[in-house]
Scaffold this motif. Sequence first.
Motif, PDB file in Angstrom:
ATOM      1  N   UNK A   1       1.177  -1.348   0.351  1.00 36.89           N
ATOM      2  CA  UNK A   1       0.149  -0.066  -0.119  1.00 36.89           C
ATOM      3  C   UNK A   1       0.787   1.284   0.170  1.00 36.89           C
ATOM      4  N   UNK A   2       1.970   1.083   0.696  1.00 38.45           N
ATOM      5  CA  UNK A   2       2.652   2.504   1.022  1.00 38.45           C
ATOM      6  C   UNK A   2       3.246   2.965  -0.378  1.00 38.45           C
ATOM      7  N   UNK A   3       3.920   1.656  -0.860  1.00 42.76           N
ATOM      8  CA  UNK A   3       4.781   0.986  -2.393  1.00 42.76           C
ATOM      9  C   UNK A   3       4.168   2.292  -3.305  1.00 42.76           C
ATOM     10  N   UNK A   4       2.557   1.217  -3.435  1.00 37.82           N
ATOM     11  CA  UNK A   4       1.916   2.533  -4.206  1.00 37.82           C
ATOM     12  C   UNK A   4       0.937   4.160  -4.145  1.00 37.82           C
ATOM     13  N   UNK A   5       1.403   4.328  -3.241  1.00 37.05           N
ATOM     14  CA  UNK A   5       1.336   5.575  -2.362  1.00 37.05           C
ATOM     15  C   UNK A   5       2.448   6.458  -3.713  1.00 37.05           C
ATOM     16  N   UNK A   6       3.816   5.545  -3.425  1.00 39.17           N
ATOM     17  CA  UNK A   6       5.250   6.415  -3.394  1.00 39.17           C
ATOM     18  C   UNK A   6       5.296   6.077  -5.480  1.00 39.17           C
ATOM     19  N   UNK A   7       4.427   5.031  -5.516  1.00 40.95           N
ATOM     20  CA  UNK A   7       4.311   5.009  -7.404  1.00 40.95           C
ATOM     21  C   UNK A   7       3.100   5.680  -7.742  1.00 40.95           C
TER      22      UNK A   7
END
Length: 539
Positions: free
Chosen positions: A346-352
């Motif tokens: 979920x965090x990686x989704x925000x970063x991307x």
Amino acid sequence: MGGGLAVRVSQEIAAEAEPVLAELLTDGVPAKLAAKDPTLWGPAAEAESSIRLGWVDTFQRSRALLPQLAALRDELGELDHVVLAGMGGSSLAPEVISLTVGKQLTVLDTTDPGQVAAALRDRLDRTVVVVSSKSGGTVETDSHRRAYWQAFLDAGLSPAEAGRRFVVVTDPGSPLEATAREMGASVILADSDVGGRYSALTAFGLVPTALAGVDVAELLDQAEWFASTLTDDVDNPAFLLGAAMGAAARNGRDKIALVDDGSGITGLGDWAEQLIAESTGKEGKGVLPVVVETPTSAGATGPDVLTATVGGALGVGEIPGSGVVPHVSVNGALGAQFLCWEAATAVAGRVLGINPFDQPNVTESKQNTAKILEEGLPAAAPSFTEGDIVGYGAGGSLEEALRALLDAAGGDGYVAIMAYLDRFADADTAKLRELLAAASGRPVTFGWGPRFLHSTGQYHKGGPQSGAFLQITGEVAEDLPVPGKPYTFGQLQAAQAGGDRQALAGRARPLLHLHLTDRAKGIAQLLDAAARLAPHKEG
């Protein structure tokens, strides 16, 4: 180290992740995620996020299931062969759990008639079938339910006795809930605000494994201990992992090799693969997960690969006997692993800058499949026939066709092997992944169809359009009807393969389709041809 799990990163990746972590902390993301704030992924994702964040604390609500599961297991008594009919998130977490703790669970996530028939023959008199489908409309799972219902009736059971052999896990109000109650099956309703790939610690992960004898309360304890770290600004393993994945992808390492380090968790890569691929592979972006057999297998490292090792106990540093020093290591208890990877994704989704909770391209192959089942497969002329293999999409010899496909991946692409076969009887097919990785020097994924359609299938269509695709199908020796439907399992399997070919062809991606006229001989021939390909040499 926090909550019984440690995430460690190399100096290089730490340097890339540091500014990303600082930004996440400045924006107050840890506290907002723990509070299930749906605004974290932008206005376009807010509506979906608002109904998909239950996984953050579902381990607490899942405790209410424990007495019910204990009573159900006692009630089923002599039915000690548990079959799970489910796809994607409904099957992969239970499989990891059962493999890791050494409990037997038969996972049925295929439309291959041989594999389905073998399951139906296995201890039918002692079988209870867990039918898991969030939407209640999954065609594979509905087909399995129909096949087992008919098998029980054919074995002499009354409809009431057959109904007792089913436990149905679904969302409240789904079509499957109504069907289950008509059947007289036990019904367990899951959290409706948790998406399938985030459902490891919901009823989807816990019901089949508890019936198989797993102490699922221990998984919930592990997750609860780890959850206390999600709000930490300093010691927050999930945020470190998510920042590392996102930052690496933004800096060119947009593939992540998932490697079992041998220290106590079995098969987590297959579960993490569907979580990461389906969550991030969209809008031309994404992190491609590549499940690698061992730390020394081809494809575990590469200039655009983030090497991540996973296990239960191993510390930081080189993996013994491999010479591999991973960019990221994740070690800890299985319940903590589930929550850590969910939060990190979920965090990686925000970063991307993407919505990690939707799957906009998954329905395309399904729609193609439905059309083929109605109208039949379109005619296609073979490009070549060699031994027990018929090739479509590339000319020349088998070796030449394989080499052309590998070359088509280019310097920054990947190769995806998609095998619509029996993953047990045709298990040797999986050896092709490492052979092609060694020959190409590129990341190579392997997926059993239609299982991967509920996993990397989203990435294939929605992620970066840099894949080269090898689809393998096989002649059906003995077909099996789908009771109550005008098609067989073999026809369904062929339609799913055909529907996926159409979805890939519509994106003009390189696609080689190999059909095995004799499965065993064709697999041996294919492996032999792949082994003869000249290995890729660096620089």
